[in-house]
Design an enzyme around this catalytic site. Structure first.
Site, mmCIF file in Angstrom:
data_model
loop_
_atom_site.group_PDB
_atom_site.id
_atom_site.type_symbol
_atom_site.label_atom_id
_atom_site.label_comp_id
_atom_site.label_asym_id
_atom_site.label_seq_id
_atom_site.Cartn_x
_atom_site.Cartn_y
_atom_site.Cartn_z
ATOM 1 C CB CYS A 115 -0.946 -0.020 1.195
ATOM 2 S SG CYS A 115 -1.915 -1.535 1.264
ATOM 3 C CG HIS A 255 -3.387 2.971 2.273
ATOM 4 N ND1 HIS A 255 -4.001 2.544 1.113
ATOM 5 C CD2 HIS A 255 -3.303 1.883 3.082
ATOM 6 C CE1 HIS A 255 -4.263 1.255 1.210
ATOM 7 N NE2 HIS A 255 -3.860 0.827 2.389
ATOM 8 C CG ASN A 285 -6.574 -1.447 1.481
ATOM 9 O OD1 ASN A 285 -5.917 -1.039 0.521
ATOM 10 N ND2 ASN A 285 -6.027 -1.864 2.607
#
Ligand code: COA
Length: 329
Positions: A115, A255, A285
């Site tokens: 990520c 994020h 996500n």
């Protein structure tokens, strides 16, 4: 001699059409819309089609970034793709993207960092611009997380989605564009978020496959704690390097992993909620791609003014952290 700056001259993002709602997931695992919304903030996510792969998402996002930068693909000197879900283990997805774009004379490589990949790739690409080695760098983050999701694990399968973002980096005046970045990794926590088998340490076997060891495993509790503890430190370093105060931040794009991580960060960083970009309710996500997708959506809907300070913060597999501050050009 002052070093020239590197700025984002074009931005693009793409998510696949298929929507997977929390209600859809209730048919797959023992969960509820209420649990998912309360524990994560996610309401739906996107899932790539059977005939799509990561490079296809990357391509769509890239076309928009090139259009936004108003340059032909041929002007690109270097392509960096951040992804943990490449089309194939090798060659690099960046090479496959280069073929789709038909670009000649461009270097290509992937950056595999989960990520944090987008922020790390932006920082990396900017070095080539600032040093004068490249004039235009294409930085892409593209993920097909639903391909590595364990659909029998309710604690992870509700979290992830697919998507891509892309940026064209160009030179700019010194003191504009990327002002600073910081990175940190706690490799001893790498096992907390991983695909356990299929690499050189543990080659795949039928038993491991049956045990879903080819799929994403995560200790959500521990990852949560590392993220909440690590974000203030990495952001503090980045802000100090840029010589900025928190009041100077016009937009904070994190994020998009979990609304509770964002809540905790917003309290600890003392950044007002209205300056935070949040769209994980729609996309979940999407790993490396999430931050750029959120930034692109904000730019399209509300605009970003020249001179605005954009703080980007990412965390994830590794366990890695990265933050960057841009002065928008
Ligand atoms: N639906 C219903 N119940 C669920 C569930 C789901 N989808 N997932 C887990 N549960 C249950 C657990 O089984 C557990 O039940 P038990 O108490 O009977 O054992 C209970 O909910 C609490 O589990 P817990 O893991 O403590 O939940 P949590 O509040 O920590 O939330 C995460 C779990 C994964 C949402 C949370 O830890 C998280 O978001 N972590 C960060 C993950 C992340 O962002 N990772 C990406 C970083 S890049």
């Amino acid at each position: 001699m002052e070093i020239r700056g590197a700025c984002i001259a074009g931005l693009g993002a793409y998510v696949p059409q298929r929507v997977l709602t929390n209600q859809d997931l209730c048919d797959i695992v023992d969960t509820s819309d209420q649990w998912i919304v309360e524990h994560t903030g996610i309401r739906e996510r996107r899932m790539l089609a059977e005939d799509q792969a990561t490079s296809d998402l990357a391509y769509e996002a890239t076309l928009l970034a090139l259009e936004d930068a108003d340059i032909p693909a041929d002007d690109i000197d270097l392509i960096i793709v951040a992804s943990v879900t490449p089309d194939v283990p090798f060659p690099a997805t960046a090479s496959l993207l280069q073929a789709k774009l038909g670009v000649r004379g461009a270097g290509t490589y992937d950056l595999m960092s989960g990520c944090t990949g987008w922020v790390q790739a932006l920082a990396t690409g900017s070095q080539f611009i600032q040093s004068g080695s490249c004039e235009r760098v294409l930085v892409v983050a593209a993920e097909a997380l639903t391909r590595v999701t364990n659909w029998t694990d309710r604690s992870t399968c509700v979290l992830f989605g697919d998507g891509a973002c892309a940026a064209v980096l160009e030179p700019c005046d010194p003191g504009q564009g990327l002002l600073s970045f910081a990175m940190d990794t706690q490799g001893d926590a790498a096992h907390l978020l991983t695909i356990p088998a299929g690499g050189s340490r543990t080659p795949m076997t039928p038993e491991l496959l049956a045990d879903h060891k080819d799929r994403l495993h995560m200790d959500g509790h521990e990852v949560f704690k590392l993220a909440v503890r690590g974000i203030p430190e990495i952001v503090g370093q980045t802000m100090e390097k840029a010589g900025l105060e928190f009041d100077d931040v016009d937009l904070c794009v994190m994020h998009q992993a979990n609304i509770r991580i964002m809540d905790a960060a917003h309290r600890r960083l003392d950044i007002p909620y209205e300056k935070m970009v949040i769209n994980l309710d729609k996309y979940g996500n999407t790993s490396a791609a999430s931050l750029g997708i959120a930034l692109h959506e904000h730019k399209c809907e509300k605009g970003i003014a020249p001179g605005d300070h954009i703080l980007m913060v990412a965390f994830g597999a590794g366990f890695s952290l990265a933050a960057a501050v841009f002065r928008w050009v």
